[in-house]
Motif scaffolding. Structure first.
Motif, PDB file in Angstrom:
ATOM      1  N   GLY A   9       0.832  -1.191   0.000  1.00 56.96           N
ATOM      2  CA  GLY A   9       0.000   0.000   0.000  1.00 56.96           C
ATOM      3  C   GLY A   9       0.865   1.238   0.000  1.00 56.96           C
ATOM      4  O   GLY A   9       2.045   1.181  -0.364  1.00 56.96           O
ATOM      5  N   SER A  10       0.278   2.344   0.425  1.00 60.55           N
ATOM      6  CA  SER A  10       0.996   3.608   0.465  1.00 60.55           C
ATOM      7  C   SER A  10       1.326   3.979   1.897  1.00 60.55           C
ATOM      8  O   SER A  10       0.543   3.727   2.814  1.00 60.55           O
ATOM      9  CB  SER A  10       0.146   4.708  -0.171  1.00 60.55           C
ATOM     10  OG  SER A  10      -0.122   4.434  -1.520  1.00 60.55           O
ATOM     11  N   ALA A  11       2.488   4.578   2.068  1.00 61.07           N
ATOM     12  CA  ALA A  11       2.910   5.045   3.385  1.00 61.07           C
ATOM     13  C   ALA A  11       3.765   6.287   3.207  1.00 61.07           C
ATOM     14  O   ALA A  11       4.363   6.496   2.146  1.00 61.07           O
ATOM     15  CB  ALA A  11       3.694   3.969   4.119  1.00 61.07           C
ATOM     16  N   GLU A  12       3.823   7.073   4.246  1.00 63.47           N
ATOM     17  CA  GLU A  12       4.705   8.236   4.243  1.00 63.47           C
ATOM     18  C   GLU A  12       6.080   7.811   4.734  1.00 63.47           C
ATOM     19  O   GLU A  12       6.224   6.808   5.450  1.00 63.47           O
ATOM     20  CB  GLU A  12       4.140   9.336   5.126  1.00 63.47           C
ATOM     21  CG  GLU A  12       2.847   9.940   4.602  1.00 63.47           C
ATOM     22  CD  GLU A  12       2.381  11.115   5.423  1.00 63.47           C
ATOM     23  OE1 GLU A  12       1.420  11.794   4.999  1.00 63.47           O
ATOM     24  OE2 GLU A  12       2.962  11.369   6.500  1.00 63.47           O
ATOM     25  N   ALA A  13       7.072   8.573   4.357  1.00 58.30           N
ATOM     26  CA  ALA A  13       8.424   8.307   4.842  1.00 58.30           C
ATOM     27  C   ALA A  13       8.417   8.294   6.367  1.00 58.30           C
ATOM     28  O   ALA A  13       7.799   9.148   7.002  1.00 58.30           O
ATOM     29  CB  ALA A  13       9.380   9.362   4.329  1.00 58.30           C
ATOM     30  N   SER A  84      10.416   2.541   9.449  1.00 61.36           N
ATOM     31  CA  SER A  84      11.241   3.677   9.002  1.00 61.36           C
ATOM     32  C   SER A  84      11.356   3.698   7.484  1.00 61.36           C
ATOM     33  O   SER A  84      12.455   3.831   6.925  1.00 61.36           O
ATOM     34  CB  SER A  84      12.633   3.600   9.640  1.00 61.36           C
ATOM     35  OG  SER A  84      12.533   3.616  11.055  1.00 61.36           O
ATOM     36  N   LEU A  85      10.240   3.577   6.823  1.00 61.98           N
ATOM     37  CA  LEU A  85      10.235   3.491   5.370  1.00 61.98           C
ATOM     38  C   LEU A  85      10.794   4.750   4.722  1.00 61.98           C
ATOM     39  O   LEU A  85      10.645   5.869   5.243  1.00 61.98           O
ATOM     40  CB  LEU A  85       8.816   3.238   4.868  1.00 61.98           C
ATOM     41  CG  LEU A  85       8.306   1.809   5.050  1.00 61.98           C
ATOM     42  CD1 LEU A  85       6.800   1.745   4.905  1.00 61.98           C
ATOM     43  CD2 LEU A  85       8.975   0.870   4.055  1.00 61.98           C
ATOM     44  N   LYS A  86      11.448   4.527   3.584  1.00 67.34           N
ATOM     45  CA  LYS A  86      12.044   5.605   2.805  1.00 67.34           C
ATOM     46  C   LYS A  86      11.464   5.589   1.394  1.00 67.34           C
ATOM     47  O   LYS A  86      11.043   4.525   0.921  1.00 67.34           O
ATOM     48  CB  LYS A  86      13.562   5.424   2.735  1.00 67.34           C
ATOM     49  CG  LYS A  86      14.254   5.368   4.085  1.00 67.34           C
ATOM     50  CD  LYS A  86      15.736   5.103   3.915  1.00 67.34           C
ATOM     51  CE  LYS A  86      16.458   5.037   5.264  1.00 67.34           C
ATOM     52  NZ  LYS A  86      17.910   4.782   5.085  1.00 67.34           N
ATOM     53  N   PRO A  87      11.463   6.713   0.700  1.00 72.10           N
ATOM     54  CA  PRO A  87      10.960   6.720  -0.676  1.00 72.10           C
ATOM     55  C   PRO A  87      11.668   5.697  -1.564  1.00 72.10           C
ATOM     56  O   PRO A  87      11.041   5.124  -2.459  1.00 72.10           O
ATOM     57  CB  PRO A  87      11.249   8.152  -1.134  1.00 72.10           C
ATOM     58  CG  PRO A  87      11.163   8.959   0.118  1.00 72.10           C
ATOM     59  CD  PRO A  87      11.750   8.073   1.183  1.00 72.10           C
ATOM     60  N   GLU A  88      12.932   5.436  -1.303  1.00 65.04           N
ATOM     61  CA  GLU A  88      13.674   4.461  -2.122  1.00 65.04           C
ATOM     62  C   GLU A  88      13.244   3.017  -1.863  1.00 65.04           C
ATOM     63  O   GLU A  88      13.692   2.107  -2.550  1.00 65.04           O
ATOM     64  CB  GLU A  88      15.189   4.604  -1.910  1.00 65.04           C
ATOM     65  CG  GLU A  88      15.630   4.602  -0.470  1.00 65.04           C
ATOM     66  CD  GLU A  88      15.818   6.010   0.076  1.00 65.04           C
ATOM     67  OE1 GLU A  88      14.964   6.891  -0.201  1.00 65.04           O
ATOM     68  OE2 GLU A  88      16.819   6.229   0.787  1.00 65.04           O
TER      69      GLU A  88
END
Length: 126
Positions: A9-13, A84-88
């Motif tokens: 799904g979608s998440a923010e950084a 701790s998700l990152k755009p990469e």
């Protein structure tokens, strides 16, 4: 053996997502499992792997300390907790299974896996 990945799904950084991969059949315990990812225009990349017993794991350097792979042999499911998700980290995430003779075997090579799931999309915005 069939694999079904879910949880993308979608998440923010800085956010978290948990992926699941349900495996059909009675031989889940005989398989080492892995998670890979493929971003648009890039090659498939190893992310994390776990042994048959769950006692051995390995990660690509870029996710160490942020992602955790685990498995529940009673539920025929392998998980990938992503913190701790990152755009990469944006990519399609795929799970894979390798029939391993040893319960400690961890497989990081794409070419050694026997079975693949269809993938689940993870999108991380900055």
């Amino acid at each position: 053996v069939q694999l079904q990945a879910s949880g993308g799904g979608s998440a923010e950084a800085g956010g978290s997502l948990r992926l699941s991969c349900a495996v059909s059949g009675r031989t889940f315990r005989d398989h080492a499992m892995g998670w890979f990812r493929q971003a648009p225009g890039k090659e498939r990349e190893f992310v994390a792997a776990i042994s048959r017993s769950g006692g051995n794991t390995d990660y690509v350097d870029s996710v160490k300390g942020r992602f955790i792979i685990s498995r529940d042999n009673a539920k025929n499911t392998v998980y990938l907790q992503m913190n701790s998700l990152k755009p990469e980290d944006t990519a399609v995430y795929l799970c894979a299974a390798y029939r391993a003779l040893r319960h400690t075997t961890v497989v990081v090579s794409t070419g050694r896996y026997d079975y693949w799931g269809q993938g689940t999309l993870v999108t991380v915005s900055s």
